[in-house]
Design an enzyme around this catalytic site. Structure first.
Site, PDB file in Angstrom:
ATOM      1  N   ASP A   1       0.878  -0.764   0.190  1.00  0.00           N
ATOM      2  CA  ASP A   1      -0.100   0.030   0.164  1.00  0.00           C
ATOM      3  C   ASP A   1       1.069   1.146  -0.312  1.00  0.00           C
ATOM      4  O   ASP A   1       0.347   2.044  -0.676  1.00  0.00           O
ATOM      5  CB  ASP A   1      -1.104   0.170   0.572  1.00  0.00           C
ATOM      6  CG  ASP A   1      -0.254  -0.289   1.925  1.00  0.00           C
ATOM      7  OD1 ASP A   1       0.760  -0.726   2.857  1.00  0.00           O
ATOM      8  OD2 ASP A   1      -0.683   0.360   3.820  1.00  0.00           O
TER       9      ASP A   1
ATOM     10  N   THR B   1       3.665   1.547  -1.431  1.00  0.00           N
ATOM     11  CA  THR B   1       4.241   1.122  -1.851  1.00  0.00           C
ATOM     12  C   THR B   1       3.717   2.384  -3.464  1.00  0.00           C
ATOM     13  O   THR B   1       4.030   3.047  -4.193  1.00  0.00           O
ATOM     14  CB  THR B   1       5.669   0.718  -2.862  1.00  0.00           C
ATOM     15  OG1 THR B   1       5.985   0.319  -1.535  1.00  0.00           O
ATOM     16  CG2 THR B   1       5.575   0.147  -3.991  1.00  0.00           C
TER      17      THR B   1
ATOM     18  N   THR C   1       2.037  -7.594  -0.743  1.00  0.00           N
ATOM     19  CA  THR C   1       2.403  -7.610   1.192  1.00  0.00           C
ATOM     20  C   THR C   1       2.220  -9.040   1.560  1.00  0.00           C
ATOM     21  O   THR C   1       1.331  -9.322   1.072  1.00  0.00           O
ATOM     22  CB  THR C   1       1.225  -7.228   1.461  1.00  0.00           C
ATOM     23  OG1 THR C   1       0.781  -7.200   2.591  1.00  0.00           O
ATOM     24  CG2 THR C   1       0.021  -7.849   0.670  1.00  0.00           C
ATOM     25  N   ILE C   2       2.968  -9.016   3.217  1.00  0.00           N
ATOM     26  CA  ILE C   2       3.152 -10.520   3.143  1.00  0.00           C
ATOM     27  C   ILE C   2       1.726 -10.721   3.598  1.00  0.00           C
ATOM     28  O   ILE C   2       0.894 -12.154   4.287  1.00  0.00           O
ATOM     29  CB  ILE C   2       3.951 -10.496   4.144  1.00  0.00           C
ATOM     30  CG1 ILE C   2       4.520 -12.149   4.791  1.00  0.00           C
ATOM     31  CG2 ILE C   2       4.068  -9.368   5.714  1.00  0.00           C
ATOM     32  CD1 ILE C   2       5.246 -12.902   3.531  1.00  0.00           C
ATOM     33  N   ASP C   3       1.095  -9.765   4.814  1.00  0.00           N
ATOM     34  CA  ASP C   3      -0.091 -10.042   5.150  1.00  0.00           C
ATOM     35  C   ASP C   3      -1.142  -9.730   4.189  1.00  0.00           C
ATOM     36  O   ASP C   3      -2.836  -9.484   5.200  1.00  0.00           O
ATOM     37  CB  ASP C   3       0.172  -8.369   5.906  1.00  0.00           C
ATOM     38  CG  ASP C   3       1.178  -8.424   6.927  1.00  0.00           C
ATOM     39  OD1 ASP C   3       1.394  -6.917   7.536  1.00  0.00           O
ATOM     40  OD2 ASP C   3       1.690  -9.046   7.257  1.00  0.00           O
TER      41      ASP C   3
ATOM     42  N   GLY D   1       1.630  -9.795  10.440  1.00  0.00           N
ATOM     43  CA  GLY D   1       0.060  -9.528  10.256  1.00  0.00           C
ATOM     44  C   GLY D   1      -0.123  -7.938  10.879  1.00  0.00           C
ATOM     45  O   GLY D   1      -0.872  -8.346  11.974  1.00  0.00           O
TER      46      GLY D   1
ATOM     47  N   ILE E   1       9.845 -16.077   7.440  1.00  0.00           N
ATOM     48  CA  ILE E   1       8.481 -17.026   6.951  1.00  0.00           C
ATOM     49  C   ILE E   1       8.653 -15.957   5.734  1.00  0.00           C
ATOM     50  O   ILE E   1       7.777 -16.176   4.973  1.00  0.00           O
ATOM     51  CB  ILE E   1       7.081 -16.907   8.130  1.00  0.00           C
ATOM     52  CG1 ILE E   1       6.524 -15.596   7.930  1.00  0.00           C
ATOM     53  CG2 ILE E   1       7.018 -17.599   8.963  1.00  0.00           C
ATOM     54  CD1 ILE E   1       4.965 -15.810   8.689  1.00  0.00           C
TER      55      ILE E   1
HETATM   56  N1  LIG Z   1       1.732   7.499   2.045  1.00  0.00           N
HETATM   57  C1  LIG Z   1       3.097   7.790   1.263  1.00  0.00           C
HETATM   58  N2  LIG Z   1       3.243   8.342   0.701  1.00  0.00           N
HETATM   59  C2  LIG Z   1       3.956   8.643  -0.352  1.00  0.00           C
HETATM   60  N3  LIG Z   1       4.830   7.269  -0.892  1.00  0.00           N
HETATM   61  C3  LIG Z   1       4.781   6.127   0.682  1.00  0.00           C
HETATM   62  C4  LIG Z   1       3.300   6.227   1.414  1.00  0.00           C
HETATM   63  N4  LIG Z   1       4.367   5.601   2.730  1.00  0.00           N
HETATM   64  C5  LIG Z   1       5.204   4.923   1.877  1.00  0.00           C
HETATM   65  N5  LIG Z   1       5.602   5.044   0.509  1.00  0.00           N
HETATM   66  C6  LIG Z   1       7.179   5.050   0.091  1.00  0.00           C
HETATM   67  O1  LIG Z   1       6.609   3.192  -0.432  1.00  0.00           O
HETATM   68  C7  LIG Z   1       7.482   2.634   0.098  1.00  0.00           C
HETATM   69  C8  LIG Z   1       7.214   1.675   0.521  1.00  0.00           C
HETATM   70  O2  LIG Z   1       6.244   2.356   1.662  1.00  0.00           O
HETATM   71  P1  LIG Z   1       5.818   0.848   2.758  1.00  0.00           P
HETATM   72  O3  LIG Z   1       4.175   1.302   3.824  1.00  0.00           O
HETATM   73  O4  LIG Z   1       7.478   0.766   3.803  1.00  0.00           O
HETATM   74  O5  LIG Z   1       5.584  -1.057   2.475  1.00  0.00           O
HETATM   75  P2  LIG Z   1       4.433  -1.679   1.150  1.00  0.00           P
HETATM   76  O6  LIG Z   1       4.738  -0.461   0.185  1.00  0.00           O
HETATM   77  O7  LIG Z   1       5.522  -3.104   1.061  1.00  0.00           O
HETATM   78  O8  LIG Z   1       3.437  -1.482   2.546  1.00  0.00           O
HETATM   79  C9  LIG Z   1       7.847   3.511   1.282  1.00  0.00           C
HETATM   80  O9  LIG Z   1       9.747   3.550   0.990  1.00  0.00           O
HETATM   81  C10 LIG Z   1       8.025   5.145   0.806  1.00  0.00           C
HETATM   82  O10 LIG Z   1       9.040   6.220   0.191  1.00  0.00           O
HETATM   83  O1  LIG Z   2      10.164  -4.944   7.749  1.00  0.00           O
HETATM   84  P1  LIG Z   2       9.649  -4.276   8.509  1.00  0.00           P
HETATM   85  O2  LIG Z   2       9.740  -3.185   8.713  1.00  0.00           O
HETATM   86  O3  LIG Z   2      10.872  -4.846   9.772  1.00  0.00           O
HETATM   87  O4  LIG Z   2       8.076  -4.677   9.036  1.00  0.00           O
HETATM   88  C1  LIG Z   2       7.563  -5.565   9.795  1.00  0.00           C
HETATM   89  C2  LIG Z   2       6.387  -5.594   8.693  1.00  0.00           C
HETATM   90  O5  LIG Z   2       6.392  -5.455   8.084  1.00  0.00           O
HETATM   91  C3  LIG Z   2       5.325  -6.279   7.566  1.00  0.00           C
HETATM   92  O6  LIG Z   2       5.726  -7.776   7.331  1.00  0.00           O
HETATM   93  C4  LIG Z   2       4.642  -5.880   6.861  1.00  0.00           C
HETATM   94  O7  LIG Z   2       5.165  -5.367   5.534  1.00  0.00           O
HETATM   95  P2  LIG Z   2       4.873  -4.623   3.834  1.00  0.00           P
HETATM   96  O8  LIG Z   2       3.544  -3.138   4.051  1.00  0.00           O
HETATM   97  O9  LIG Z   2       6.015  -3.455   3.408  1.00  0.00           O
HETATM   98  O10 LIG Z   2       4.663  -5.419   2.858  1.00  0.00           O
HETATM   99  C5  LIG Z   2       4.668  -6.312   8.584  1.00  0.00           C
HETATM  100  O11 LIG Z   2       3.500  -7.759   8.412  1.00  0.00           O
HETATM  101  C6  LIG Z   2       5.618  -6.714   9.554  1.00  0.00           C
HETATM  102  O12 LIG Z   2       5.179  -5.976  10.729  1.00  0.00           O
HETATM  103 MG   LIG Z   3       2.254  -2.487   3.883  1.00  0.00          MG
END
Ligand SMILES: Nc1ncnc2c1ncn2[C@@H]1O[C@H](COP(=O)(O)OP(=O)(O)O)[C@@H](O)[C@H]1O
Ligand SMILES: O=P(O)(O)OC[C@H]1O[C@](O)(COP(=O)(O)O)[C@@H](O)[C@@H]1O
Ligand SMILES: [Mg+2]
Length: 459
Positions: A199, A201, A227-229, A273, A383
């Site tokens: 989300d 990203t 997303t692993i979740d 999760g 995991i």
């Molecule tokens: N609300 C946001 N608006 C813009 N860029 C974001 C936002 N949240 C995260 N990002 C960007 O997306 C990347 C990954 O987001 P993150 O939430 O850490 O993991 P994931 O995308 O797997 O859920 C971050 O390094 C950041 O650069």
């Molecule tokens: O990798 P970090 O920063 O330790 O965060 C761990 C968290 O990332 C997650 O693996 C989910 O990460 P994403 O949203 O980036 O996929 C969660 O399950 C966990 O709580």
């Molecule tokens: Mg995420």
């Protein structure tokens, strides 16, 4: 296997107003008309929509029950529908003059390398796109300040990367300036950017798309949801989820062995999760060893006659052992004195519900004079860092193929996904509009309650 969506899956809770998904929510942006014959065009002749494939001029219905479709009260052509994934006869980009970038962001998930590999092989071998670069360590790979080099990607470079978990490009968290990201895309003359992430990203990708539009550039940005979740909505399941869930069952079984091998044995397993308990639910269903599953979506009381701790005490006294599986985002309401804080991306940092339960279970059983041996397992990172299993490897390859087809046809601000077993294009805005949760009234949670025998609620 399609984890449930709250409600009918049609309405998305956007703030306080429940929004009914309509045509406009499903419209896919394109960079312009497709005027170039696709190298795959000859394979597409004489095909028609069947149970197994959807032609490019057809569409995939969003609603998949009579009640949902009927409630729209419109003719069939007016029903909301998704653009199908898959190769097009004509494409937008000229493969010989196209440069592609790939970036992986956020937490790890089994299959990231399979996606990278699939993108490179499909681009190079079937579209003839030879200029492919990988950006290192997530979005920071675009930012000069970090000094990250770009990685030249080609079939011989990626041929065997799927043997390893993680991502050969590296990943990161933390917002980056979309202006600087687009500066890098311009400097490198990138025409297509694939973003592999969750989300956060995808929100970052939408910022990049906004800047691309402001600059009048013709750059396609296509997401492969990760997303692993399994918290991304409107898709059947995120890649890597099956692998991660299978890995989690090993820890649950180990906890069961430990619990059954000691007087008053309690096996306690904490799984990933953050907001959604899908891994906990499916891994328990797969390895029917657990007596309790605690997930973020279903609050529980700890104390009192009908609380979790008393129920567990009775179970341990009756059976001599018990296994508890808890998703890391569950029970946060019971954690005191820990400032949750946030990670670099703004995701809430969770209190350690595993450590809390280990302490409270031991204290409660000790106070009740029940001999106990609590064994705590936290396989979280174990995991998600493993290579994808065969199913997820194949799924990742197919997602990568779909992403290349979409991008070469000029689609942008879109993710490729499998929904109800059809590959479709879902606008990024919809993909981030809500989070996929286990529905406490849905059939998945019902199965978990039936498998564990735990009460519908601890109160
Ligand atoms: N609300 C946001 N608006 C813009 N860029 C974001 C936002 N949240 C995260 N990002 C960007 O997306 C990347 C990954 O987001 P993150 O939430 O850490 O993991 P994931 O995308 O797997 O859920 C971050 O390094 C950041 O650069
Ligand atoms: O990798 P970090 O920063 O330790 O965060 C761990 C968290 O990332 C997650 O693996 C989910 O990460 P994403 O949203 O980036 O996929 C969660 O399950 C966990 O709580
Ligand atoms: Mg995420």
């Amino acid at each position: 296997m399609s984890p449930g969506e709250p409600g009918d899956g049609r309405a998305a809770a956007c703030g306080s107003v429940r929004h009914v998904i309509g045509h406009d929510d499903l419209a896919v942006r394109t960079l312009g008309p497709c005027r170039i014959d696709s190298p795959l065009a000859e394979r597409l002749e004489a095909r028609e929509t069947t149970q197994h494939s959807v032609m490019e001029d057809d569409r995939v219905l969003f609603d998949d029950t009579l009640s949902m479709a009927g409630a729209r009260d419109v003719p069939v052509q007016g029903l909301p529908s998704l653009e199908p994934g898959g190769p097009r006869k004509r494409i937008y980009f000229d493969p010989a003059k196209t440069r592609v970038g790939i970036v992986t962001c956020g937490g790890l998930c089994p299959g990231l390398n399979d996606v990278i590999r699939g993108l490179v092989l499909e681009l190079a071998r079937h579209y003839g796109v030879r200029r492919i670069v990988g950006f290192r360590n997530g979005y920071r790979g675009f930012i000069p300040h970090y000094g990250e080099d770009v990685v030249d990607l080609a079939p011989d470079v990626v041929q065997h990367i799927d043997d390893e978990g993680g991502t050969i490009l590296g990943t990161s968290r933390g917002k980056q300036d979309p202006e600087e990201i687009v500066d890098a895309l311009e400097r490198l003359n990138i025409n297509i950017l694939f973003v592999v992430g969750g989300d956060g990203t995808l929100r970052g990708a939408m910022d990049v798309v906004r800047v691309i539009g402001e600059r009048g550039l013709k750059v396609a940005v296509v997401g492969i949801p990760k997303t692993i979740d399994n918290d991304i909505p409107y898709i059947d399941q995120s890649f890597g989820f099956q692998t991660a869930m299978a890995e989690a069952t090993k820890s649950i079984h180990a906890a069961s062995v430990e619990a059954r091998s000691a007087p008053g044995g309690v096996g306690l397993v904490k799984l990933m999760g953050r907001h959604s308990g899908f891994i906990a639910c499916y891994s328990v269903l797969a390895k029917d060893d657990a007596d309790y599953v605690l997930i973020p979506e279903v609050p529980f009381t700890l104390h009192g006659e009908r609380g979790f701790l008393e129920h567990l005490r009775r179970r341990v006294q009756e059976r001599g052992h018990a296994v508890v599986v808890v998703a890391e985002g569950a029970g946060q309401e019971h954690i005191e004195g820990e400032e949750p804080g946030r990670d670099a991306s703004g995701n809430v940092r969770l209190g350690d519900v595993g450590r809390l339960l280990r302490r409270l279970i031991t204290e409660h059983l000790d106070a009740a004079g029940v001999e106990n041996n609590v064994r705590y397992f936290d396989p979280s990172y174990a995991i998600r860092s493993v290579p994808a299993n065969a199913y997820d490897s194949a799924y990742c390859l197919r997602l990568a193929h779909a992403a290349v087809h979409a991008a070469m046809a000029g689609r942008t601000e879109v993710i490729v996904a499998r929904r109800r077993r059809r590959f479709v294009h879902i606008p990024m805005a919809l993909a981030v509009s809500r989070r996929n949760h286990v529905d406490p009234l849905g059939d998945l949670w019902m199965s978990v309650l039936e498998a564990t025998g735990q009460p519908v609620r601890f109160e």
